[in-house]
Design a protein around this motif. Structure first.
Motif, mmCIF file in Angstrom:
data_model
loop_
_atom_site.group_PDB
_atom_site.id
_atom_site.type_symbol
_atom_site.label_atom_id
_atom_site.label_comp_id
_atom_site.label_asym_id
_atom_site.label_seq_id
_atom_site.Cartn_x
_atom_site.Cartn_y
_atom_site.Cartn_z
ATOM 1 N N LEU A 137 0.871 -1.418 -0.005
ATOM 2 C CA LEU A 137 -0.040 -0.035 0.007
ATOM 3 C C LEU A 137 0.759 1.246 0.194
ATOM 4 N N TYR A 138 1.951 1.137 0.587
ATOM 5 C CA TYR A 138 2.860 2.342 1.054
ATOM 6 C C TYR A 138 3.444 2.781 -0.403
ATOM 7 N N LEU A 139 4.026 1.657 -0.968
ATOM 8 C CA LEU A 139 4.530 1.741 -2.215
ATOM 9 C C LEU A 139 3.882 1.755 -3.599
ATOM 10 N N ALA A 140 2.596 1.543 -3.565
ATOM 11 C CA ALA A 140 1.753 1.949 -4.615
ATOM 12 C C ALA A 140 1.309 3.506 -4.442
ATOM 13 N N ALA A 141 1.498 3.746 -3.396
ATOM 14 C CA ALA A 141 1.137 5.297 -3.444
ATOM 15 C C ALA A 141 2.606 5.977 -3.408
ATOM 16 N N ALA A 142 3.545 5.562 -3.314
ATOM 17 C CA ALA A 142 5.026 6.313 -3.619
ATOM 18 C C ALA A 142 5.967 5.310 -4.133
ATOM 19 N N PRO A 143 5.998 4.914 -5.420
ATOM 20 C CA PRO A 143 6.681 3.825 -5.811
ATOM 21 C C PRO A 143 8.079 4.267 -5.879
ATOM 22 N N PHE A 144 8.456 5.734 -5.725
ATOM 23 C CA PHE A 144 9.781 5.891 -5.997
ATOM 24 C C PHE A 144 10.663 5.273 -4.904
ATOM 25 N N ARG A 145 9.911 5.493 -3.488
ATOM 26 C CA ARG A 145 10.577 5.231 -2.391
ATOM 27 C C ARG A 145 11.478 3.635 -2.288
ATOM 28 N N LEU A 146 10.929 2.758 -3.212
ATOM 29 C CA LEU A 146 11.505 1.536 -3.489
ATOM 30 C C LEU A 146 12.899 1.681 -4.238
ATOM 31 N N ARG A 147 12.956 2.644 -5.165
ATOM 32 C CA ARG A 147 14.160 2.937 -5.700
ATOM 33 C C ARG A 147 15.288 3.658 -4.956
ATOM 34 N N ASP A 148 14.624 4.591 -3.755
ATOM 35 C CA ASP A 148 15.448 5.254 -2.832
ATOM 36 C C ASP A 148 15.970 4.051 -1.772
ATOM 37 N N PHE A 149 14.998 3.052 -1.360
ATOM 38 C CA PHE A 149 15.200 2.163 -0.401
ATOM 39 C C PHE A 149 16.658 1.250 -1.301
#
Length: 181
Positions: A137-149
């Motif tokens: 749910l978090y990554l669907a709203a802010a998918p760029f956070r996976l790249r940052d992670f």
């Protein structure tokens, strides 16, 4: 799906994912870093998630359809949205596809563990599924956070190894719990 399979398969998946991270091969690192904007990943994960969702829509019953007699109008609308997503919102579509798949996979797993009070080890699987749901749910709203992670994770070699070791241990414990039922 039986509770045995619903516990064994996520456990093995977590252990395999942990082994890949613990291995820390340059190919794994480059693949993980390229995944969020990958066109192939978008076709695989978002396309697969869209097809699975359309299949689920085709299985809707009469009670679920308020305005329509059959699910075809709803399926056509969501199918058109999926195609339009490839055209107008291609950025991080692979991440959103992974999120869709995580949400769809969670249902049969949680359904298998529902009302199984006599099997407390099921909570290892249920906890992992709920953590996955929260991340999806978090990554669907802010998918760029996976790249940052991934940038943060692979900055130091000890980080993916530590996360990999944790996932291996948790995955093997979950898989072992399946054999206690």
């Amino acid at each position: 799906m039986s509770l045995f399979l619903a516990t064994l398969l996520p456990g093995l998946f977590l252990a395999a994912l942990g082994a890949l991270l613990a291995w820390n091969d340059p190919r794994v690192v480059s693949t993980a870093k390229a995944l969020p904007r990958s066109q192939r990943g978008a076709w695989l994960f978002f396309g697969g998630g869209a097809l699975w969702f359309l299949f689920r829509l085709s299985q809707l019953g009469e009670a679920d359809l308020i305005f329509f007699q059959n699910p075809w109008p709803v399926m056509l609308a969501f199918g058109a949205l999926a195609v339009l997503a490839f055209v107008y919102a291609p950025d991080f579509l692979a991440v959103r596809g992974l999120c869709i798949l995580a949400l769809l996979v969670a249902e049969p797993l949680l359904h298998a563990a529902y009302m199984e009070w006599t099997h407390p080890p099921r909570l290892l699987m249920v906890t992992a599924v709920y953590v996955g749901l929260a991340l999806a749910l978090y990554l669907a709203a802010a998918p760029f956070r996976l790249r940052d992670f991934f940038e943060w994770l692979f900055k130091r070699p000890a980080r993916p190894r530590a996360l990999g070791a944790f996932l291996i241990a948790y995955g093997l414990a979950t898989a072992a719990a399946a054999f206690t039922y």
